[in-house]
Design a protein around this motif. Structure first.
Motif, PDB file in Angstrom:
ATOM      1  N   THR A   1       0.730  -1.129  -0.082  1.00  0.00           N
ATOM      2  CA  THR A   1      -0.164   0.189  -0.148  1.00  0.00           C
ATOM      3  C   THR A   1       0.765   1.231  -0.180  1.00  0.00           C
ATOM      4  O   THR A   1       1.812   1.423   0.768  1.00  0.00           O
ATOM      5  N   HIS A   2       0.482   2.250  -0.629  1.00  0.00           N
ATOM      6  CA  HIS A   2       1.173   3.618  -0.744  1.00  0.00           C
ATOM      7  C   HIS A   2       0.620   4.389   0.199  1.00  0.00           C
ATOM      8  O   HIS A   2      -0.589   4.596   0.510  1.00  0.00           O
ATOM      9  N   VAL A   3       1.598   5.083   0.873  1.00  0.00           N
ATOM     10  CA  VAL A   3       1.259   5.960   1.780  1.00  0.00           C
ATOM     11  C   VAL A   3       2.164   7.399   1.870  1.00  0.00           C
ATOM     12  O   VAL A   3       2.928   7.305   1.182  1.00  0.00           O
TER      13      VAL A   3
ATOM     14  N   LYS B   1      -8.411  -0.017  -3.324  1.00  0.00           N
ATOM     15  CA  LYS B   1      -7.462   0.830  -3.682  1.00  0.00           C
ATOM     16  C   LYS B   1      -7.007   1.561  -2.327  1.00  0.00           C
ATOM     17  O   LYS B   1      -7.331   2.885  -2.107  1.00  0.00           O
ATOM     18  N   PRO B   2      -6.416   0.793  -1.311  1.00  0.00           N
ATOM     19  CA  PRO B   2      -6.111   1.615  -0.053  1.00  0.00           C
ATOM     20  C   PRO B   2      -4.878   2.447  -0.104  1.00  0.00           C
ATOM     21  O   PRO B   2      -4.150   2.411  -1.169  1.00  0.00           O
ATOM     22  N   PHE B   3      -5.038   3.267   0.790  1.00  0.00           N
ATOM     23  CA  PHE B   3      -4.227   4.539   0.790  1.00  0.00           C
ATOM     24  C   PHE B   3      -3.986   4.846   2.004  1.00  0.00           C
ATOM     25  O   PHE B   3      -5.033   4.958   2.940  1.00  0.00           O
ATOM     26  N   GLY B   4      -2.873   5.331   2.713  1.00  0.00           N
ATOM     27  CA  GLY B   4      -2.690   5.632   3.907  1.00  0.00           C
ATOM     28  C   GLY B   4      -1.958   7.045   3.998  1.00  0.00           C
ATOM     29  O   GLY B   4      -0.933   7.338   3.559  1.00  0.00           O
ATOM     30  N   LEU B   5      -2.226   7.580   5.490  1.00  0.00           N
ATOM     31  CA  LEU B   5      -1.374   8.699   6.184  1.00  0.00           C
ATOM     32  C   LEU B   5      -0.874   8.179   7.236  1.00  0.00           C
ATOM     33  O   LEU B   5      -1.467   8.136   8.279  1.00  0.00           O
ATOM     34  N   LEU B   6       0.660   8.324   7.522  1.00  0.00           N
ATOM     35  CA  LEU B   6       1.306   8.044   8.733  1.00  0.00           C
ATOM     36  C   LEU B   6       1.682   9.341   9.514  1.00  0.00           C
ATOM     37  O   LEU B   6       2.131  10.044   8.915  1.00  0.00           O
ATOM     38  N   CYS B   7       1.302   9.258  10.718  1.00  0.00           N
ATOM     39  CA  CYS B   7       1.902  10.385  11.654  1.00  0.00           C
ATOM     40  C   CYS B   7       2.337   9.842  12.960  1.00  0.00           C
ATOM     41  O   CYS B   7       1.922   8.707  13.354  1.00  0.00           O
TER      42      CYS B   7
ATOM     43  N   VAL C   1     -10.136  17.766   9.721  1.00  0.00           N
ATOM     44  CA  VAL C   1      -9.114  17.361   8.990  1.00  0.00           C
ATOM     45  C   VAL C   1      -9.325  15.660   8.837  1.00  0.00           C
ATOM     46  O   VAL C   1      -9.277  15.004   7.616  1.00  0.00           O
ATOM     47  N   LYS C   2      -9.588  15.070   9.903  1.00  0.00           N
ATOM     48  CA  LYS C   2      -9.507  13.401   9.832  1.00  0.00           C
ATOM     49  C   LYS C   2     -10.880  13.205   9.144  1.00  0.00           C
ATOM     50  O   LYS C   2     -10.675  12.381   8.451  1.00  0.00           O
ATOM     51  N   SER C   3     -12.010  14.013   9.350  1.00  0.00           N
ATOM     52  CA  SER C   3     -13.048  13.347   8.726  1.00  0.00           C
ATOM     53  C   SER C   3     -12.736  13.698   7.151  1.00  0.00           C
ATOM     54  O   SER C   3     -13.447  12.757   6.377  1.00  0.00           O
ATOM     55  N   ASP C   4     -12.455  14.782   6.768  1.00  0.00           N
ATOM     56  CA  ASP C   4     -12.385  15.085   5.023  1.00  0.00           C
ATOM     57  C   ASP C   4     -11.310  13.935   4.589  1.00  0.00           C
ATOM     58  O   ASP C   4     -11.789  13.450   3.474  1.00  0.00           O
ATOM     59  N   LEU C   5     -10.306  13.405   5.220  1.00  0.00           N
ATOM     60  CA  LEU C   5      -9.188  12.529   4.700  1.00  0.00           C
ATOM     61  C   LEU C   5     -10.057  11.246   4.808  1.00  0.00           C
ATOM     62  O   LEU C   5      -9.912  10.410   3.746  1.00  0.00           O
ATOM     63  N   ARG C   6     -10.788  10.866   5.621  1.00  0.00           N
ATOM     64  CA  ARG C   6     -11.566   9.321   5.693  1.00  0.00           C
ATOM     65  C   ARG C   6     -12.680   9.561   4.806  1.00  0.00           C
ATOM     66  O   ARG C   6     -12.969   8.360   4.348  1.00  0.00           O
ATOM     67  N   LEU C   7     -13.286  10.681   4.420  1.00  0.00           N
ATOM     68  CA  LEU C   7     -14.196  10.668   3.438  1.00  0.00           C
ATOM     69  C   LEU C   7     -13.819  10.551   1.999  1.00  0.00           C
ATOM     70  O   LEU C   7     -14.525   9.986   1.094  1.00  0.00           O
TER      71      LEU C   7
END
Length: 588
Positions: A21-23, A104-110, A126-132
């Protein structure tokens, strides 16, 4: 390979995304002293995590030394959101969104969710926008997850609340630390330990974080050392900025304030001083209290914080004018004496002259001029005063007549010189001021003697403390006592200086002769009739409260005695109010 990992024992041991998966990775350091928050360590931990679980890093975004609340300064954070929003569209249908995340999974790491922000509303947005958009957010630091999306949302909300409370605590601690730094004086033992040649006066050091006001410049000084939790930077000198006058701009700033005090417009001041390139910048300049030497810090006023450019009275006068201009913009009733049109008016009685033609009412009269229709009449304009209500209602609400400006102005000056400013009236006034100054001197001398005795005692105590330190060393107890005695000494010295200013030795007003009074009366009349209208108006307002016109008579109310300083007589600033005002009638 696993043995080379440095951070895997600190991060979560599972991965919600399949291998391949790309992140993207986002790192942020708040700029604090704790090394575990550094961007480099967050970057290394994210790389190790991706290597372990087979994730592919498309891009790494990092904002160094940026606080969570300073969103507008987090350039990489803004770039990341723009990139992700450009690549992934919003999917409102939950089933379709889950299908996209699976296919088509994609992730954000922090490192933690608080790297995205600690403000509760902003972080949720921000989190809601990315998860949508079907993007999975992975916190590298382990968090409690149940596998139930609804319950996990509640747990995450609790963590978000905890982050926001932590932000408030950090903000409070920061403000407290800055307040301690800003109020630092040059008698502080730690400061003196790093600045042994400094001549202590008990004054503020003038330490001010942030932007430097025009007319000042920043000077770097050492106030101590940094204290790090792990000691890596322990002992590093701590430099801060203090405000000192900028010799290249100081006189121009003084000129700007002088012109403003004399009634100049912002445009005139800008053309004369060229401190700023826009008129709006001057508005903020004239609002800043720092030019009086006082710092307004968090609602607390620190007097004598820096050298004063102007007297406090100038700044207060300007703020009153600003308030009146604000009332005018809001169509509220204001003080006619501070009306911008009257402040800059060329008419001597502007703001003092009122129409009393309507029974029980007094309306301001405005200065105006007109020219005749013939060529001969056009050579000279006729200047006059007209009732503001009469003018605005086109003669419908007031039937008063226009008054020639020169006629009424000379009538007022003649009445003032005849009825008020006479030798007979000024002689008792001079005697009363002299008596009051004598009382003030006696009181000040008595208080000075008591303060000096206190200061002598404190200095003896300081000498004893210094002797003890030389014999025993500087213990925490002795340091506290030394600091308190130094502060008390500087306070007493400041009080003594204030009372010394109150002592008036010359000139002795009781010795003013009748001839000197006559000379001053000639001078004040010349001032009232001079070409400098603002100076004449200022002199007139020392004595005249208002002039009300009714029919062919003008009723003048005088303010007496003189309240403002008259340097030619050597008068000091004294509060002599409480006398009954005088009135006079002038035939027009």
């Amino acid at each position: 390979m696993t043995n080379n990992y440095r951070y895997q024992h600190l991060v979560r041991q599972d991965c919600p995304l399949p291998p391949g998966t790309h992140v993207v990775v986002y790192c942020r350091d708040s700029g604090g002293e704790e090394q575990d928050k550094s961007v480099n360590q967050q970057r290394e931990a994210a790389q190790e995590y991706c290597d372990r679980f087979g994730l592919v890093i498309d891009h790494l975004y990092a904002d160094e030394a940026i606080t969570a609340t300073a969103v507008e300064k987090r350039d990489d954070f803004a770039d990341m959101l723009a990139d992700l929003r450009g690549r992934f569209s919003v999917v409102y249908d939950p089933a379709k969104r889950a299908q996209r995340a699976k296919n088509k999974p994609f992730g954000l790491l922090c490192w933690k969710s608080n790297r995205l922000g600690r403000d509760l509303i902003h972080t949720r947005n921000v989190k809601s926008d990315l998860r949508l958009r079907g993007i999975t957010i992975i916190n590298l630091v382990s968090s409690f997850e149940t596998g139930n999306p609804a319950l996990d949302a509640v747990v995450e909300s609790l963590f978000e609340y905890q982050d926001e409370q932590l932000l408030l605590e950090i903000s409070g601690n920061s403000r407290r630390g800055l307040a301690q730094l800003v109020t630092l004086r040059d008698t502080d033992p730690t400061f003196l330990a790093y600045n042994p040649d400094w001549q202590s006066t008990g004054a503020y050091l003038g330490i001010m974080p942030g932007g430097v006001p025009t007319g000042f410049k920043a000077e770097r000084i050492v106030v101590g050392t940094y204290k790090r939790k792990n000691g890596k930077r322990s002992g590093e000198l701590r430099e801060v900025q203090r405000l000192v006058p900028d010799t290249e701009l100081w006189d121009r700033c003084r000129l700007a304030w002088q012109m403003r005090h004399d009634g100049a417009t912002l445009r005139e001041i800008m053309n004369a001083t060229r401190l700023f390139s826009t008129v709006s910048s001057y508005a903020a300049f004239f609002k800043n209290l720092i030019y009086t030497g006082t710092l307004d810090y968090g609602g607390q006023r620190l007097g004598d914080f820096v050298p004063a450019l102007i007297p406090l009275e100038w700044w207060e006068e300007e703020q009153r004018r600003r308030a009146e201009r604000g009332k005018k913009h809001r169509s509220e009733a204001g003080d006619p004496m501070l009306d911008p049109r009257r402040v800059g008016s060329k008419y001597l009685l502007s703001g003092l002259l009122f129409c009393g033609q309507v029974n029980g009412e007094e309306h301001p009269m405005l200065g105006n001029s007109t020219t005749g229709k013939t060529q001969k009449q056009k050579r000279g304009a006729w200047e006059y005063y007209i009732c503001g209500v009469k003018k605005n209602s086109r003669d419908q609400k007031c039937d008063s007549r226009r008054l020639g400006a020169h006629l009424i102005e000379h009538a007022v000056i003649d009445s003032l010189m005849r009825d008020v400013l006479t030798r007979d009236n000024l002689r008792p006034l001079a005697d009363a001021i002299a008596a009051q100054l004598a009382d003030t001197n006696r009181d000040a001398a008595t208080r000075l003697s008591a303060l000096q005795a206190e200061l002598d005692q404190v200095e003896r105590q300081l000498a004893n403390l210094i002797g003890a330190i030389e014999n025993m060393g500087l213990s925490p107890t002795l340091r506290d006592k030394l600091t308190k005695r130094e502060a008390e000494k500087e306070r007493l010295k400041g009080d003594i200086a204030q009372f010394e200013k109150m002592l008036i030795s010359s000139p002795d007003i009781a010795d003013i002769t009748g001839e000197l009074l006559d000379d001053w009366l000639l001078w004040i009349r010349a001032t009232l009739e001079g070409e400098d209208v603002e100076l004449s108006r200022r002199a007139l307002r020392q004595f005249v409260e208002k002039i009300v016109i009714r029919g062919s008579e003008g009723h003048i109310t005088y303010t007496f005695p003189i309240e403002q300083r008259v340097d030619d007589l050597g008068h000091r600033d004294m509060d002599l109010r409480g006398f009954e005002p005088l009135t006079s009638t002038v035939r027009l």
